[in-house]
Scaffold this motif. Structure first.
Motif, PDB file in Angstrom:
ATOM      1  N   GLN A 161       9.199  30.209  18.300  1.00 48.44           N
ATOM      2  CA  GLN A 161       9.417  30.027  16.867  1.00 48.44           C
ATOM      3  C   GLN A 161      10.890  30.175  16.518  1.00 48.44           C
ATOM      4  O   GLN A 161      11.429  29.441  15.675  1.00 48.44           O
ATOM      5  CB  GLN A 161       8.585  31.055  16.081  1.00 48.44           C
ATOM      6  N   ALA A 162      11.571  31.131  17.174  1.00 50.10           N
ATOM      7  CA  ALA A 162      13.005  31.318  16.936  1.00 50.10           C
ATOM      8  C   ALA A 162      13.789  30.074  17.366  1.00 50.10           C
ATOM      9  O   ALA A 162      14.692  29.613  16.660  1.00 50.10           O
ATOM     10  CB  ALA A 162      13.509  32.553  17.684  1.00 50.10           C
ATOM     11  N   MET A 163      13.422  29.509  18.528  1.00 48.85           N
ATOM     12  CA  MET A 163      14.119  28.330  19.028  1.00 48.85           C
ATOM     13  C   MET A 163      13.835  27.103  18.167  1.00 48.85           C
ATOM     14  O   MET A 163      14.663  26.203  18.059  1.00 48.85           O
ATOM     15  CB  MET A 163      13.727  28.056  20.478  1.00 48.85           C
ATOM     16  N   ALA A 164      12.675  27.077  17.540  1.00 43.42           N
ATOM     17  CA  ALA A 164      12.346  25.954  16.658  1.00 43.42           C
ATOM     18  C   ALA A 164      13.290  25.921  15.458  1.00 43.42           C
ATOM     19  O   ALA A 164      13.573  24.857  14.905  1.00 43.42           O
ATOM     20  CB  ALA A 164      10.900  26.065  16.185  1.00 43.42           C
ATOM     21  N   ASN A 165      13.793  27.107  15.059  1.00 45.35           N
ATOM     22  CA  ASN A 165      14.744  27.155  13.950  1.00 45.35           C
ATOM     23  C   ASN A 165      16.139  26.726  14.387  1.00 45.35           C
ATOM     24  O   ASN A 165      16.941  26.263  13.572  1.00 45.35           O
ATOM     25  CB  ASN A 165      14.810  28.585  13.386  1.00 45.35           C
ATOM     26  N   VAL A 166      16.423  26.891  15.685  1.00 42.23           N
ATOM     27  CA  VAL A 166      17.731  26.506  16.205  1.00 42.23           C
ATOM     28  C   VAL A 166      17.750  25.030  16.605  1.00 42.23           C
ATOM     29  O   VAL A 166      18.692  24.295  16.315  1.00 42.23           O
ATOM     30  CB  VAL A 166      18.117  27.388  17.417  1.00 42.23           C
ATOM     31  N   VAL A 167      16.651  24.603  17.295  1.00 38.83           N
ATOM     32  CA  VAL A 167      16.532  23.205  17.736  1.00 38.83           C
ATOM     33  C   VAL A 167      15.195  22.661  17.218  1.00 38.83           C
ATOM     34  O   VAL A 167      14.207  22.590  17.960  1.00 38.83           O
ATOM     35  CB  VAL A 167      16.596  23.090  19.276  1.00 38.83           C
ATOM     36  N   PRO A 168      15.123  22.299  15.955  1.00 35.14           N
ATOM     37  CA  PRO A 168      13.847  21.905  15.341  1.00 35.14           C
ATOM     38  C   PRO A 168      13.204  20.667  15.959  1.00 35.14           C
ATOM     39  O   PRO A 168      11.992  20.459  15.799  1.00 35.14           O
ATOM     40  CB  PRO A 168      14.222  21.656  13.872  1.00 35.14           C
ATOM     41  N   GLY A 169      13.949  19.855  16.673  1.00 34.14           N
ATOM     42  CA  GLY A 169      13.384  18.635  17.245  1.00 34.14           C
ATOM     43  C   GLY A 169      12.500  18.866  18.455  1.00 34.14           C
ATOM     44  O   GLY A 169      11.740  17.977  18.859  1.00 34.14           O
ATOM     45  N   VAL A 170      12.565  20.047  19.052  1.00 35.31           N
ATOM     46  CA  VAL A 170      11.759  20.350  20.241  1.00 35.31           C
ATOM     47  C   VAL A 170      10.509  21.117  19.802  1.00 35.31           C
ATOM     48  O   VAL A 170      10.613  22.147  19.152  1.00 35.31           O
ATOM     49  CB  VAL A 170      12.556  21.200  21.253  1.00 35.31           C
ATOM     50  N   PRO A 171       9.303  20.641  20.163  1.00 38.16           N
ATOM     51  CA  PRO A 171       8.074  21.331  19.760  1.00 38.16           C
ATOM     52  C   PRO A 171       7.979  22.725  20.387  1.00 38.16           C
ATOM     53  O   PRO A 171       8.484  22.963  21.487  1.00 38.16           O
ATOM     54  CB  PRO A 171       6.960  20.412  20.286  1.00 38.16           C
ATOM     55  N   GLN A 172       7.314  23.641  19.695  1.00 41.24           N
ATOM     56  CA  GLN A 172       7.240  25.025  20.144  1.00 41.24           C
ATOM     57  C   GLN A 172       6.511  25.152  21.484  1.00 41.24           C
ATOM     58  O   GLN A 172       6.867  25.996  22.312  1.00 41.24           O
ATOM     59  CB  GLN A 172       6.558  25.891  19.081  1.00 41.24           C
ATOM     60  N   TRP A 173       5.514  24.328  21.715  1.00 43.99           N
ATOM     61  CA  TRP A 173       4.763  24.441  22.966  1.00 43.99           C
ATOM     62  C   TRP A 173       5.659  24.148  24.174  1.00 43.99           C
ATOM     63  O   TRP A 173       5.476  24.724  25.257  1.00 43.99           O
ATOM     64  CB  TRP A 173       3.547  23.506  22.965  1.00 43.99           C
ATOM     65  N   ALA A 174       6.654  23.290  23.980  1.00 47.93           N
ATOM     66  CA  ALA A 174       7.565  22.962  25.081  1.00 47.93           C
ATOM     67  C   ALA A 174       8.411  24.178  25.467  1.00 47.93           C
ATOM     68  O   ALA A 174       8.686  24.416  26.649  1.00 47.93           O
ATOM     69  CB  ALA A 174       8.460  21.794  24.692  1.00 47.93           C
ATOM     70  N   TRP A 175       8.828  24.938  24.467  1.00 47.86           N
ATOM     71  CA  TRP A 175       9.594  26.162  24.751  1.00 47.86           C
ATOM     72  C   TRP A 175       8.746  27.172  25.512  1.00 47.86           C
ATOM     73  O   TRP A 175       9.226  27.839  26.428  1.00 47.86           O
ATOM     74  CB  TRP A 175      10.106  26.779  23.448  1.00 47.86           C
ATOM     75  N   ILE A 176       7.473  27.280  25.128  1.00 46.64           N
ATOM     76  CA  ILE A 176       6.575  28.224  25.807  1.00 46.64           C
ATOM     77  C   ILE A 176       6.437  27.863  27.279  1.00 46.64           C
ATOM     78  O   ILE A 176       6.512  28.729  28.169  1.00 46.64           O
ATOM     79  CB  ILE A 176       5.196  28.249  25.107  1.00 46.64           C
ATOM     80  N   VAL A 177       6.229  26.584  27.569  1.00 47.18           N
ATOM     81  CA  VAL A 177       6.116  26.135  28.962  1.00 47.18           C
ATOM     82  C   VAL A 177       7.392  26.460  29.735  1.00 47.18           C
ATOM     83  O   VAL A 177       7.347  26.970  30.860  1.00 47.18           O
ATOM     84  CB  VAL A 177       5.838  24.617  29.024  1.00 47.18           C
ATOM     85  N   LEU A 178       8.538  26.195  29.133  1.00 43.25           N
ATOM     86  CA  LEU A 178       9.821  26.463  29.781  1.00 43.25           C
ATOM     87  C   LEU A 178       9.999  27.953  30.068  1.00 43.25           C
ATOM     88  O   LEU A 178      10.392  28.340  31.175  1.00 43.25           O
ATOM     89  CB  LEU A 178      10.968  25.963  28.895  1.00 43.25           C
TER      90      LEU A 178
END
Length: 464
Positions: free
Chosen positions: A120-137
């Motif tokens: 959720q924090a990264m979604a505020n920094v890079v809104p174009g990337v879906p949150q599920w992608a950050w979780i996988v990473l």
């Protein structure tokens, strides 16, 4: 503890011993997250009527009693498994299983919660990337680091800790400059520590509930008992040191932050409270520093904190599986890297599935993760009294009766006043654990946990 000493408990040395006191302190501090107040400052501010640093002082005092109990039991039983091993040998095997089962709820959900917060924090920094992608990473990165061995994990812990401390140092410097210049009307004052107009006993007890939960994570140091060098006292020393160092950092940063919102005892809205620390960062360092703080929160939770959480959970699974309390495949140790490989992969899988399923559900996850740790702490305090006073006939009543009794009362109070979702979910989890215990009893699978040489097994009476 050396390999011959480990044999006294019926185990062989399987994990690699490379962790020093310094490594353990870093591990514990990363688990507690030195910059944790960055993300929860506003809510703690509202709950304490602006006396945030006082709240963390109260929390440190409260958790010291639990930390001392961990120190005493880690000296008696310097083996992996944390409170599972302590309660199982200090009280009885069923108590150990319930303690392990309870804290497993916390350990399994903590990585998931951290991944969701980070996404959720990264979604505020890079809104174009879906949150599920950050979780996988995040899951893939932490799993690869943990699979490489405890030395790699320890090195990564240091890098992440130093990065957090660097951002924190920048905040302290900018905050001191901002207060000295009177930014936003700020001025030096002792009000954040004590505001006579707002202080009351009920506020102290309310702050206690908030503060205790902020320190959860120091207990994970004990899961590394079979990977340390330097003897059985190392775990206890590192636990107390990590808890105290983090408390100092919490108090310093929240004191400075509270001074930068002068005249307030409450924020105007939930949104204002949630963004309070970011707004303060913007005030003293501009938009660039605000982004740096947001990135530090994301990395500190979703990578650094989750990394040690995955490591701790895998060691608990390994320890319980070794005693036949969980499926045997979880006790598998990689022959070269000497890590519980399958347990690490299981934790990764659970975190990935739950993280993708519960994207954005921070409140729900937060309400569930604390019950298990608090319940297991209750059994920890009981195990100190049971082991030292009743089994060993020790007469150090201050250390082995008064300290665990105070710790029990504090944790009991926090647990009773926990969120209703936490209590319902936690009790359901415990009920499942009781059913598993009954199954073990019926099928004759109850483990016989071996005590140290010269001491009676759990449940046995010591001959006079």
């Amino acid at each position: 503890m050396s390999e011959p000493e480990l044999h006294r408990f019926g185990y062989q040395q399987e994990l690699r011993r490379t962790m020093t006191v310094r490594d353990l302190v870093v591990y514990g501090m990363v688990f507690m997250v030195p910059i944790a107040p960055f993300s929860i400052f506003g809510s703690v501010f509202d709950g304490s009527s602006g006396m945030v640093p006082l709240t963390y002082v109260i929390g440190w005092v409260a958790m010291i009693f639990t930390a001392i109990s961990y120190r005493e039991m880690s000296r008696a039983f310097p083996i992996a498994g944390s409170v599972y091993s302590y309660a199982g040998r200090g009280i009885a095997q069923p108590a150990g299983f319930l303690a392990g089962w309870a804290i497993l709820l916390d350990y399994l959900l903590v990585p998931t919660l951290l991944y969701v917060i980070g996404a959720q924090a990264m979604a505020n920094v890079v809104p174009g990337v879906p949150q599920w992608a950050w979780i996988v990473l995040f899951v893939l990165l932490n799993t690869l680091i943990n699979l490489r061995g405890i030395e790699t994990t320890a090195t990564a812990n240091k890098v992440f800790l130093y990065a957090q401390l660097l951002v924190l140092a920048a905040f302290v410097v900018l905050a001191v400059i901002g207060i000295s210049r009177g930014s936003g009307g700020a001025h030096w004052s002792g009000t954040p520590f004590f505001n006579s107009a707002e202080f009351s006993p009920s506020l102290v007890f309310g702050a206690l509930s908030i503060a205790v939960l902020s320190f959860l994570g120091f207990d994970a140091i004990s899961t590394m008992s079979e990977e340390v060098t330097g003897g059985s006292r190392v775990i206890g020393r590192a636990t107390l040191l990590a808890l105290t160092l983090v408390a100092v950092l919490f108090v310093v940063q929240t004191y400075l932050a509270a001074l930068l919102v002068p005249g307030k005892t409450q924020f105007e809205s939930d949104d204002a409270a949630n963004n309070a620390f970011y707004d303060i960062s913007n005030l003293i360092g501009g938009r660039t520093f605000e982004i740096v703080v947001a990135l530090a929160v994301a990395i500190g939770t979703a990578i650094a904190n989750s990394l040690v959480a995955q490591a701790a959970t895998s060691r608990l699974l390994f320890s319980m599986a070794r005693d036949g309390q969980l499926p045997r495949f979880l006790r598998h140790v990689h022959p070269v890297r000497r890590v519980p490989e399958k347990a690490i992969l299981l934790v990764a899988g659970i975190s990935l599935v739950l993280g993708l399923f519960l994207v954005g559900q921070i409140a729900l996850l937060s309400s569930l993760v604390n019950f298990g740790a608090l319940f297991s702490f209750l059994l920890l305090h009981v195990s100190v009294v049971s082991h030292y006073l009743f089994r060993r006939r020790d007469r150090n009543f201050g250390l082995h009766l008064v300290v665990p009794l105070i710790g029990f009362v504090i944790i009991g109070y926090v647990l009773v006043n926990a969120d209703i979702h936490a209590k319902v979910g936690g009790l359901v989890w415990l009920a499942i654990g009781v059913l598993i215990l009954v199954f073990f009893k019926v099928t004759g699978r109850s483990a016989n946990l071996t005590p140290a040489e010269g001491e009676p097994a759990p449940g046995e009476k010591q001959s006079s």
